[in-house]
Design an enzyme around this catalytic site. Structure first.
Site, PDB file in Angstrom:
ATOM      1  N   ASP A 128       0.842  -1.149   0.090  1.00 38.91           N
ATOM      2  CA  ASP A 128      -0.063   0.197   0.150  1.00 38.91           C
ATOM      3  C   ASP A 128       0.992   1.335  -0.022  1.00 38.91           C
ATOM      4  O   ASP A 128       2.070   1.084   0.426  1.00 38.91           O
ATOM      5  CB  ASP A 128      -0.894  -0.081   1.019  1.00 38.91           C
ATOM      6  CG  ASP A 128      -1.858   1.246   1.421  1.00 38.91           C
ATOM      7  OD1 ASP A 128      -2.354   1.710   0.399  1.00 38.91           O
ATOM      8  OD2 ASP A 128      -1.782   1.746   2.378  1.00 38.91           O
ATOM      9  N   ASP A 143      -0.341   4.890   0.781  1.00 38.55           N
ATOM     10  CA  ASP A 143      -0.617   6.028   1.913  1.00 38.55           C
ATOM     11  C   ASP A 143      -0.679   5.696   3.137  1.00 38.55           C
ATOM     12  O   ASP A 143      -1.076   4.514   3.540  1.00 38.55           O
ATOM     13  CB  ASP A 143      -1.997   6.606   1.410  1.00 38.55           C
ATOM     14  CG  ASP A 143      -1.957   7.640   0.607  1.00 38.55           C
ATOM     15  OD1 ASP A 143      -2.996   8.504   0.150  1.00 38.55           O
ATOM     16  OD2 ASP A 143      -1.196   7.550  -0.536  1.00 38.55           O
TER      17      ASP A 143
END
Length: 404
Positions: A183, A185
């Site tokens: 991922d 963010d």
């Protein structure tokens, strides 16, 4: 008459030097014995070597003892030789690697982990330090354990001791070529890109509340994303340049990606954020694959809409599978790393799911958690030592050999 195998367990200790193991095995090679087990470890230049051999002719034992004792003396080693019967006990169940990570790592935590391993009827065959910086990481090689039971027991102990623990199958496949999918963010980078954009649009607090609810799994991700993007309508697209310049990588992120790439891993990012940001990270870090949403821009301004399908939980898992197929890596050899509810499906699909400083909903679902703020600590969970990281750095700094 049926012959019954007997065994000799030879334990040799002393100063390590090149060729020690070869000399000892050569000394054994002239006798009618079979190697049942062989283990070796070197600690600060001190060798501990255990060799278990079986034989059927009782006259062999005395000859083997004599040869090994003479070779040990020649090499300056101490030798302990024990006789037994059978093959040394029942065959060990598949080995497991138990990785313990903390900063600092206290003796009480290690005692708790070791006690849980013993309580499950398992044996610790080897203990190795993988890192002392930026955190301490110790790895046990364990045999005779039920993986699911041990994982559950150690998860409870890890929570009580406030350490991170991973339990993984041993064998060569652990260090086979892998695909790592991460991922973006609040994982690869610090903070949430949409919140940085919202600061320019004057709606940061409203966007932050929706983001937090979505990461906790309280809101449908697609609905929450479209709601937040709508608040950005009319924003000048030039703010994307400002956000790109202000991106801050998580400490250790560059080391993580660089080391994995040098060790021939494939690295991918999959994000509920935006291609206008992730494309820059791909170029900056040399990332192999990426997937993200795309902000719609018309006449130099954000429209408040997305262009194309939304990268949500299901799409992240599908991206993991697509990247694995492109890299020729089976799903069992993939690693997924995330921090929120939107990462649940890809964490479940991967061979190893790691929750990095994650929300409780993801920590409960992941195979293991990393709660220290250093992303390169993930390397140790993959069995990559600090020494290997530094060796890769040194090799890179030296550059390719010059032909001549």
């Amino acid at each position: 008459m049926e012959s019954h195998a007997s065994t000799l367990l030879m334990t040799l200790t002393g100063r390590d030097r090149p060729g020690v193991t070869a000399r000892l095995l050569t000394a054994l090679s002239v006798f009618p014995v079979t190697i049942v087990d062989l283990e070796q470890v070197v600690i600060r230049g001190r060798l501990v070597l255990g060799i278990l051999v079986s034989y059927t002719d009782e006259r062999t034992a005395a000859d083997v003892r004599s040869a090994l004792e003479k070779t040990a003396v020649d090499l300056g080693l101490d030798a302990e030789i024990q006789a037994g019967t059978g093959n040394g006990g029942p065959p060990r169940r598949g080995s497991l690697h138990v990785t313990v990570l903390a900063g600092p790592l206290l003796p009480s935590a290690m005692a708790g982990i070791a006690a849980r391993i013993a309580a499950g009827g398992a044996n610790i065959d080897r203990i190795e330090r993988l890192a002392s910086y930026p955190v301490t990481c110790i790895e046990f090689e364990v045999s005779g354990a039920d993986p699911d039971r041990l994982r559950a027991e150690l998860a409870a102990e890890a929570a009580a001791q406030r350490v991170d623990v991973a339990v993984q199958a041993g064998g060569l496949h652990r260090r086979a070529k892998r695909l790592v999918v991460m991922d973006v963010d609040s994982t690869l980078i610090q903070g949430e890109v949409i919140e940085l954009l919202a600061e320019h649009a004057g709606c940061a607090e409203e966007v932050r509340r929706v983001t937090e609810a979505a990461m906790r799994g309280e809101l449908d991700f697609e609905e929450s994303l479209r709601r937040r993007v709508a608040l950005l309508e009319g924003l000048d697209a030039s703010v994307l340049d400002d956000v790109r310049e202000k991106l801050v990588l998580t400490p250790g992120a560059r080391t993580l990606v660089r080391t994995l790439k040098r060790l021939d891993y494939r690295f991918a990012i999959v994000s509920g954020g935006f291609t206008q940001i992730t494309d820059a990270l791909v170029e900056r870090l040399g990332i192999d694959y990426s997937a993200a949403n795309t902000l719609e821009i018309v006449d130099g301004r954000l429209t408040g809409r997305l262009a194309g399908p939304v990268v949500d939980r299901k799409a992240k898992a599908a991206s993991l599978e697509r990247f694995a197929a492109a890299a020729g890596v089976p799903l069992s050899q993939t690693v997924a790393i995330g921090d929120g509810a939107n990462d649940l499906d890809m964490i479940a699909a991967a061979g190893l799911g790691i929750a990095f400083n994650a929300k409780p909903v993801l920590r409960r679902a992941a195979d293991t958690s990393v709660s220290v703020p250093y992303m390169d600590a993930i390397l140790f969970m993959l069995g990559i030592s600090r020494e290997e990281v530094e060796e890769a750095d040194a090799a890179d700094a030296a550059g390719p050999p010059v032909a001549g």
